[in-house]
Write an enzyme that holds these catalytic residues in place. Structure first.
Site, PDB file in Angstrom:
ATOM      1  N   HIS A 271      -3.841  -5.648  -5.005  1.00 50.17           N
ATOM      2  CA  HIS A 271      -5.245  -5.424  -4.234  1.00 50.17           C
ATOM      3  C   HIS A 271      -6.275  -5.443  -5.312  1.00 50.17           C
ATOM      4  CE1 HIS A 271      -3.550  -3.851  -0.280  1.00 50.17           C
ATOM      5  NE2 HIS A 271      -2.563  -4.097  -0.995  1.00 50.17           N
TER       6      HIS A 271
ATOM      7  N   CYS B  21      -9.330  -4.486  -5.120  1.00 53.43           N
ATOM      8  CA  CYS B  21     -10.148  -3.398  -4.800  1.00 53.43           C
ATOM      9  C   CYS B  21      -9.545  -2.153  -6.079  1.00 53.43           C
ATOM     10  CB  CYS B  21     -10.095  -2.781  -3.537  1.00 53.43           C
ATOM     11  SG  CYS B  21      -8.340  -2.351  -2.800  1.00 53.43           S
TER      12      CYS B  21
ATOM     13  N   GLN C 103      -3.104  -2.962   4.419  1.00 56.55           N
ATOM     14  CA  GLN C 103      -1.816  -3.829   4.249  1.00 56.55           C
ATOM     15  C   GLN C 103      -1.017  -3.229   5.367  1.00 56.55           C
ATOM     16  OE1 GLN C 103      -0.124  -4.530   0.170  1.00 56.55           O
ATOM     17  NE2 GLN C 103       1.820  -4.262   1.166  1.00 56.55           N
TER      18      GLN C 103
ATOM     19  N   CYS D 270      -9.336  -6.905   1.938  1.00 53.47           N
ATOM     20  CA  CYS D 270      -9.381  -5.483   2.190  1.00 53.47           C
ATOM     21  C   CYS D 270     -10.462  -5.292   3.116  1.00 53.47           C
ATOM     22  CB  CYS D 270      -9.279  -4.527   1.244  1.00 53.47           C
ATOM     23  SG  CYS D 270     -10.552  -4.099   0.161  1.00 53.47           S
ATOM     24  N   GLU D 271     -10.411  -4.563   4.117  1.00 56.48           N
ATOM     25  CA  GLU D 271     -11.796  -4.179   4.922  1.00 56.48           C
ATOM     26  C   GLU D 271     -12.789  -3.095   4.214  1.00 56.48           C
ATOM     27  OE1 GLU D 271     -10.155  -0.619   7.987  1.00 56.48           O
ATOM     28  OE2 GLU D 271      -9.822  -2.712   8.629  1.00 56.48           O
ATOM     29  N   HIS D 272     -12.031  -2.406   3.279  1.00 54.68           N
ATOM     30  CA  HIS D 272     -12.887  -1.373   2.581  1.00 54.68           C
ATOM     31  C   HIS D 272     -14.124  -1.753   1.520  1.00 54.68           C
ATOM     32  CE1 HIS D 272      -9.370   1.153   3.739  1.00 54.68           C
ATOM     33  NE2 HIS D 272     -10.174   1.234   4.590  1.00 54.68           N
ATOM     34  N   HIS D 273     -13.557  -2.972   0.819  1.00 54.41           N
ATOM     35  CA  HIS D 273     -14.375  -3.487  -0.455  1.00 54.41           C
ATOM     36  C   HIS D 273     -14.294  -5.210  -0.082  1.00 54.41           C
ATOM     37  CE1 HIS D 273     -12.821   0.229  -2.156  1.00 54.41           C
ATOM     38  NE2 HIS D 273     -14.106   0.355  -2.511  1.00 54.41           N
TER      39      HIS D 273
END
Length: 208
Positions: free
Chosen positions: A167, A169, A139, A98-101
């Site tokens: 996920h 995260c 996703q 994931c690009e956030h975490h």
């Protein structure tokens, strides 16, 4: 680095063993900084080579940035004996981050299309998925990118992509809730416009 982002001697690369990617000093230093900030000692025996391992691992995790997944759909076959029904590849395992975490996304995808006058080798559908999955993702975007690529590349009568994934995260940090699966879908063409066709493809996927 050169214009392709590859390490050059001017970058002060760490010495790389034969067959391994050379890791620039500043990349290894960034990993050591993270290890130190997390509370460990990057100079201890177990972590001495970790910066190189992490850097090379991330090059592999993000290999999709170096390819155009659409090229896998360039070779098609028209001699299919008049076959004009749904083509489905289901339960394709994949991993992304994931690009956030930058935490793992692990799941499976179901990819289907209704051919117009040609088909593609089934392994190419999985290659399209992996080409987009090996990038930092969410996703929802991954689902859309895979569907759009097949729609534009094959120009079929319909495309259906459903992705089910967990996920890290969410499971390993934050709310720390395990056993949760996220499901996303993108329907195009007849699978979006015709209710019977949509029900048929979802049934073949085992989702209806």
């Amino acid at each position: 680095m050169d214009d392709k982002g590859q390490a050059t001697p001017a970058d002060g690369d760490l010495v790389a063993e034969d067959g391994k990617i050379a890791v620039p000093d500043h990349v290894a230093a960034a990993v050591r900084t993270l290890l130190r900030w997390a509370g460990d000692d990057p100079a201890r025996e177990g972590l001495v080579d970790t910066p190189k391992r992490v850097a090379r691992a991330w090059k592999e995790y993000c290999a999709g940035y170096g390819e155009d997944p659409g090229v896998h759909l360039s070779r098609v076959f028209e001699e299919v004996g008049g076959y004009d029904e749904i083509v489905l590849l289901k339960d394709i395992p994949f991993q992304s981050h994931c690009e956030h975490h930058m935490a793992p996304i692990i799941g499976k995808a179901h990819i289907a299309y209704l051919p117009r006058n040609h088909v593609v080798g089934i392994s190419k559908l999985a290659r399209v998925l992996h080409g987009y999955a090996r990038r930092l993702q969410v996703q929802e975007r991954l689902t859309a990118e895979v569907a759009d690529c097949i729609w534009n590349g094959l120009k079929p009568l319909g495309v259906a992509v459903v992705i089910e994934a967990s996920h890290a995260c969410m499971t390993a940090r934050g709310v720390r809730t395990s056993g949760v699966t996220m499901v996303t879908s993108r329907m195009m063409g007849v699978f979006r416009d015709d209710d019977r066709s949509r029900k048929e493809v979802l049934s073949l996927m085992g989702l209806a």
